[in-house]
Scaffold this motif. Sequence first.
Motif, PDB file in Angstrom:
ATOM      1  N   TYR A   1       0.777  -1.238   0.056  1.00 19.56           N
ATOM      2  CA  TYR A   1      -0.036  -0.036   0.089  1.00 19.56           C
ATOM      3  C   TYR A   1       0.628   1.296   0.075  1.00 19.56           C
ATOM      4  O   TYR A   1       0.391   2.373   0.663  1.00 19.56           O
ATOM      5  CB  TYR A   1      -0.877   0.155   1.238  1.00 19.56           C
ATOM      6  CG  TYR A   1      -2.008  -1.228   1.292  1.00 19.56           C
ATOM      7  CD1 TYR A   1      -3.029  -1.162   0.489  1.00 19.56           C
ATOM      8  CD2 TYR A   1      -1.580  -2.559   1.933  1.00 19.56           C
ATOM      9  CE1 TYR A   1      -3.972  -2.248   0.487  1.00 19.56           C
ATOM     10  CE2 TYR A   1      -2.364  -3.400   2.200  1.00 19.56           C
ATOM     11  CZ  TYR A   1      -3.505  -3.643   1.382  1.00 19.56           C
ATOM     12  OH  TYR A   1      -4.447  -4.528   1.378  1.00 19.56           O
ATOM     13  N   ALA A   2       1.986   1.243  -0.367  1.00 20.22           N
ATOM     14  CA  ALA A   2       2.772   2.216  -0.580  1.00 20.22           C
ATOM     15  C   ALA A   2       2.477   3.532  -1.597  1.00 20.22           C
ATOM     16  O   ALA A   2       1.824   3.086  -2.732  1.00 20.22           O
ATOM     17  CB  ALA A   2       4.214   1.966  -1.046  1.00 20.22           C
ATOM     18  N   GLU A   3       2.794   4.597  -1.148  1.00 25.76           N
ATOM     19  CA  GLU A   3       2.471   5.759  -2.279  1.00 25.76           C
ATOM     20  C   GLU A   3       3.316   6.152  -2.979  1.00 25.76           C
ATOM     21  O   GLU A   3       3.079   6.708  -4.147  1.00 25.76           O
ATOM     22  CB  GLU A   3       1.696   7.038  -1.282  1.00 25.76           C
ATOM     23  CG  GLU A   3       0.684   6.660  -0.442  1.00 25.76           C
ATOM     24  CD  GLU A   3      -0.094   7.793   0.129  1.00 25.76           C
ATOM     25  OE1 GLU A   3       0.610   9.032   0.042  1.00 25.76           O
ATOM     26  OE2 GLU A   3      -0.811   7.687   0.951  1.00 25.76           O
ATOM     27  N   GLU A   4       4.726   5.484  -2.990  1.00 23.74           N
ATOM     28  CA  GLU A   4       5.809   5.902  -3.635  1.00 23.74           C
ATOM     29  C   GLU A   4       6.524   4.875  -3.904  1.00 23.74           C
ATOM     30  O   GLU A   4       6.565   3.675  -3.024  1.00 23.74           O
ATOM     31  CB  GLU A   4       6.789   6.947  -3.005  1.00 23.74           C
ATOM     32  CG  GLU A   4       6.151   8.226  -2.810  1.00 23.74           C
ATOM     33  CD  GLU A   4       7.059   9.284  -2.138  1.00 23.74           C
ATOM     34  OE1 GLU A   4       8.050   8.943  -1.384  1.00 23.74           O
ATOM     35  OE2 GLU A   4       6.840  10.598  -2.329  1.00 23.74           O
ATOM     36  N   VAL A   5       7.522   4.569  -4.797  1.00 22.36           N
ATOM     37  CA  VAL A   5       8.263   3.556  -5.052  1.00 22.36           C
ATOM     38  C   VAL A   5       9.765   4.236  -5.384  1.00 22.36           C
ATOM     39  O   VAL A   5       9.861   5.093  -6.201  1.00 22.36           O
ATOM     40  CB  VAL A   5       8.169   2.848  -6.423  1.00 22.36           C
ATOM     41  CG1 VAL A   5       9.054   1.625  -6.729  1.00 22.36           C
ATOM     42  CG2 VAL A   5       6.756   2.248  -6.415  1.00 22.36           C
ATOM     43  N   LEU A   6      10.784   4.101  -4.699  1.00 20.70           N
ATOM     44  CA  LEU A   6      12.022   4.818  -4.493  1.00 20.70           C
ATOM     45  C   LEU A   6      11.904   6.196  -4.730  1.00 20.70           C
ATOM     46  O   LEU A   6      12.739   6.853  -5.433  1.00 20.70           O
ATOM     47  CB  LEU A   6      12.855   4.190  -5.582  1.00 20.70           C
ATOM     48  CG  LEU A   6      12.992   2.515  -5.546  1.00 20.70           C
ATOM     49  CD1 LEU A   6      13.385   2.267  -7.011  1.00 20.70           C
ATOM     50  CD2 LEU A   6      13.825   2.166  -4.622  1.00 20.70           C
TER      51      LEU A   6
END
Length: 101
Positions: A73-78
């Motif tokens: 459920y992350a809002e960002e990737v790296l």
Amino acid sequence: MDRNEFFQYYLSALKEALSNDSKNYGYLVKSYDWYIQDPTVLRKMENFKNDNYKKFHDIFNMEESYFDAKSHYAEEVLGIPINKYRNDLLELISLYGKKIN
């Protein structure tokens, strides 16, 4: 399995996985391998991916990072907004698709 055969299966299954990426099964968003029905084909694909990971690390890393983040459920990737990262992955899929055709 040769490169063209691998990417025909992989890109098709990866697009299908992305079209279903809004379904989270409790910290599990199903990646491309879920959409490969033939266990023999999947085993050959896994072997190809393991043997050629460094050569195609850009798409493999991007796919793995995206589905890991999406599953959690992350809002960002790296540090990149997940929707932009998804669009970047779709662009990379398109580039690879042109290479095999």
